[in-house]
Design a protein around this motif. Structure first.
Motif, PDB file in Angstrom:
ATOM      1  N   ASP A   1       1.016  -1.227  -0.461  1.00 18.38           N
ATOM      2  CA  ASP A   1       0.006  -0.129  -0.354  1.00 18.38           C
ATOM      3  C   ASP A   1       0.681   1.511  -0.295  1.00 18.38           C
ATOM      4  O   ASP A   1       1.906   0.725   0.837  1.00 18.38           O
ATOM      5  CB  ASP A   1      -1.063  -0.277   1.350  1.00 18.38           C
ATOM      6  CG  ASP A   1      -1.986   0.702   1.135  1.00 18.38           C
ATOM      7  OD1 ASP A   1      -2.525   1.655  -0.626  1.00 18.38           O
ATOM      8  OD2 ASP A   1      -2.799   1.518   2.422  1.00 18.38           O
ATOM      9  N   LEU A   2       0.584   2.193  -0.316  1.00 19.65           N
ATOM     10  CA  LEU A   2       0.422   3.089  -0.587  1.00 19.65           C
ATOM     11  C   LEU A   2      -0.117   4.633   0.019  1.00 19.65           C
ATOM     12  O   LEU A   2      -0.834   4.911  -0.189  1.00 19.65           O
ATOM     13  CB  LEU A   2       1.478   3.949  -1.842  1.00 19.65           C
ATOM     14  CG  LEU A   2       2.086   5.855  -1.888  1.00 19.65           C
ATOM     15  CD1 LEU A   2       3.526   5.516  -1.239  1.00 19.65           C
ATOM     16  CD2 LEU A   2       1.928   6.137  -3.098  1.00 19.65           C
ATOM     17  N   GLN A   3       0.451   5.467   1.043  1.00 23.21           N
ATOM     18  CA  GLN A   3      -0.583   6.131   1.628  1.00 23.21           C
ATOM     19  C   GLN A   3       0.326   7.661   1.903  1.00 23.21           C
ATOM     20  O   GLN A   3       0.881   7.754   1.768  1.00 23.21           O
ATOM     21  CB  GLN A   3      -0.513   6.310   3.113  1.00 23.21           C
ATOM     22  CG  GLN A   3      -1.561   4.738   3.854  1.00 23.21           C
ATOM     23  CD  GLN A   3      -1.956   4.441   5.409  1.00 23.21           C
ATOM     24  OE1 GLN A   3      -1.264   5.168   6.062  1.00 23.21           O
ATOM     25  NE2 GLN A   3      -1.981   3.644   5.079  1.00 23.21           N
ATOM     26  N   SER A   4      -0.281   8.336   2.228  1.00 21.41           N
ATOM     27  CA  SER A   4       0.451  10.029   1.754  1.00 21.41           C
ATOM     28  C   SER A   4      -0.587  10.785   2.628  1.00 21.41           C
ATOM     29  O   SER A   4      -1.862  10.997   2.764  1.00 21.41           O
ATOM     30  CB  SER A   4      -0.192  10.009  -0.131  1.00 21.41           C
ATOM     31  OG  SER A   4      -0.995  10.526  -0.061  1.00 21.41           O
ATOM     32  N   SER A   5       0.671  12.262   3.251  1.00 22.64           N
ATOM     33  CA  SER A   5      -0.963  13.342   4.001  1.00 22.64           C
ATOM     34  C   SER A   5       0.339  14.086   3.817  1.00 22.64           C
ATOM     35  O   SER A   5       1.231  14.162   3.332  1.00 22.64           O
ATOM     36  CB  SER A   5      -0.469  12.258   5.306  1.00 22.64           C
ATOM     37  OG  SER A   5       1.141  12.838   6.112  1.00 22.64           O
ATOM     38  N   VAL A   6      -0.456  15.537   4.413  1.00 23.10           N
ATOM     39  CA  VAL A   6       0.196  16.223   3.710  1.00 23.10           C
ATOM     40  C   VAL A   6       0.342  17.444   5.547  1.00 23.10           C
ATOM     41  O   VAL A   6      -0.587  17.528   5.996  1.00 23.10           O
ATOM     42  CB  VAL A   6      -0.372  18.231   3.157  1.00 23.10           C
ATOM     43  CG1 VAL A   6       0.634  19.322   2.624  1.00 23.10           C
ATOM     44  CG2 VAL A   6      -0.378  16.831   1.314  1.00 23.10           C
ATOM     45  N   ASN A   7       1.642  17.927   6.279  1.00 25.70           N
ATOM     46  CA  ASN A   7       1.377  18.033   6.846  1.00 25.70           C
ATOM     47  C   ASN A   7       2.695  18.987   7.143  1.00 25.70           C
ATOM     48  O   ASN A   7       4.095  18.186   7.146  1.00 25.70           O
ATOM     49  CB  ASN A   7       0.956  16.841   8.473  1.00 25.70           C
ATOM     50  CG  ASN A   7       1.610  17.886   9.787  1.00 25.70           C
ATOM     51  OD1 ASN A   7       1.285  19.313   9.772  1.00 25.70           O
ATOM     52  ND2 ASN A   7       1.442  17.147  10.690  1.00 25.70           N
ATOM     53  N   LYS A   8       2.679  20.093   6.779  1.00 31.97           N
ATOM     54  CA  LYS A   8       4.664  20.854   6.540  1.00 31.97           C
ATOM     55  C   LYS A   8       5.541  19.999   5.588  1.00 31.97           C
ATOM     56  O   LYS A   8       6.575  19.737   6.008  1.00 31.97           O
ATOM     57  CB  LYS A   8       4.967  20.942   7.962  1.00 31.97           C
ATOM     58  CG  LYS A   8       4.147  21.525   9.464  1.00 31.97           C
ATOM     59  CD  LYS A   8       5.265  22.037  11.068  1.00 31.97           C
ATOM     60  CE  LYS A   8       4.502  22.164  11.475  1.00 31.97           C
ATOM     61  NZ  LYS A   8       5.107  22.887  12.753  1.00 31.97           N
ATOM     62  N   GLY A   9       4.827  19.287   4.742  1.00 33.47           N
ATOM     63  CA  GLY A   9       5.528  19.255   3.845  1.00 33.47           C
ATOM     64  C   GLY A   9       4.548  17.558   3.205  1.00 33.47           C
ATOM     65  O   GLY A   9       3.762  18.001   3.458  1.00 33.47           O
TER      66      GLY A   9
END
Length: 366
Positions: free
Chosen positions: A341-349
């Motif tokens: 699986d691939l998980q992504s998030s945005v938090n200060k980058g």
């Protein structure tokens, strides 16, 4: 304060150059010890707003055009000096822009001219020394030196990147020559042997020497099989250098583009299928960082959690939203085929976490 080498075609000032305007608030300091009429205060604020506009304009220009806001700020300081000694603050910004934008002779000449102008204005308007000449000259000279040194540092960095690119190009050329030489050595002799055997078999067939023809055809078949095996072995060596080698190469690419790279954890030994999928995924994520991130730090971490192998990649770029494209979708599809699986998030980058099942681990020496 900013980045603006003379030889660049466009402005490459830092996106945060406006932050340095906070120091320009010293311009208003004389209000606390000098009596001013409402008209004088209005003039003071108006001049400051014009200065901010000129500075923000300057950080969008290249070195061929930046002289315009520099001249504008200098004339503005000259015009507002009769009303407030705080105008000396503007010369710090002029010093940096000149030091960063122009070569040594021009920087020194402009600094000398402005120095004489400041001294002349100081005595003409009879300001006490600490209130105009001292802050104006100290800012013009010291901040100008900082700008000049920053320009030299950036030019050296650009020159180093060009050297890296030239080395990479030479390495690519050398690799192509090596592949061409290997293929010539492998296939040249083999194809010559095949042509010779086929020609002999054709002549023997015309003479109806079937047993000898059969022998040459058998030898021809064996030569072809041996050549195919040798080509496969050679090409397999060109595919990639393993996960560790590819990760090191990606880290080097990031460093060459100005990123500080932090590699953590032990790189695991994976099955060939999982290793290929992970290499393609990290290559795609690195490409995204190089194209879209305006940060300067990237972290790659390998870890194991329960029955999963985790690989995380983080950068400190300024990103508000993340819209998956074909590249990220391709990564997802390859990982799904491995139950990953691939998980992504945005938090200060941006942060991407790749997970693979632990059964894709390959034991040492297996």
């Amino acid at each position: 304060m900013a980045n603006h080498p003379e030889h660049c075609a466009g402005s490459i000032y830092s996106a945060k150059s406006w932050v340095w305007l906070v120091f320009s608030l010293w311009y208003f300091f004389p209000v606390y010890y000098m009596p001013m009429t409402p008209f004088g205060k209005t003039l003071l604020v108006g001049a400051y707003l014009l200065f901010v506009s000129l500075y923000l304009w300057a950080i969008t220009l290249n070195a061929q055009q930046v002289w315009k806001p520099i001249l504008g700020i200098s004339l503005l300081a000259l015009a507002i000096t009769p009303y407030t000694p705080g105008s000396g603050t503007f010369f710090s910004y002029v010093g940096f822009l000149v030091g960063f934008s122009y070569r040594t002779k021009i920087w020194l000449a402009v600094t000398a001219f402005l120095t004489f102008m400041i001294i002349g204005m100081h005595f003409y308007f009879k300001y006490p020394l600490p209130y105009f000449a001292f802050p104006a000259l100290s800012g013009l000279i010291t901040i100008g030196i900082i700008g000049y040194v920053e320009k030299l540092r950036l030019e050296a960095r650009i020159s180093q990147q060009k050297s890296y690119q030239e080395i990479e190009q030479l390495a690519v050329i050398a690799e192509r020559e090596r592949i061409a030489r290997d293929l010539h050595d492998i296939l040249g002799h083999t194809l010559s042997s095949i042509a010779l055997k086929a020609e002999l078999a054709e002549k023997l067939l015309s003479q109806e020497k079937h047993e000898q023809v059969q022998q040459h055809l058998s030898e021809l078949h064996q030569i072809a099989r041996n050549s195919l095996s040798l080509v496969r072995q050679t090409v397999s060596g060109y595919k990639h250098r393993g996960l560790s080698g590819e990760v090191m190469e990606l880290c080097e690419k990031l460093r060459q583009k100005g990123f500080l790279v932090d590699l953590q954890g032990d790189i695991p030994q994976l099955t060939p299928r999982a290793e290929t999928a992970l290499i393609l995924a990290l290559t795609e994520l690195t490409t995204n960082v190089l194209r879209h991130s305006n940060g300067n730090h990237c972290q790659i971490e390998f870890s194991q959690q329960g029955d999963k192998i985790l690989v995380s990649m983080r950068d400190n770029g300024e990103v508000k939203t993340l819209v998956p494209g074909n590249g990220l979708q391709g990564i997802q599809e390859r990982l799904y085929a491995l139950m990953g699986d691939l998980q992504s998030s945005v938090n200060k980058g941006c942060e991407f976490i790749i997970s693979l099942p632990r059964n894709e681990l390959q034991q040492q020496g297996s």
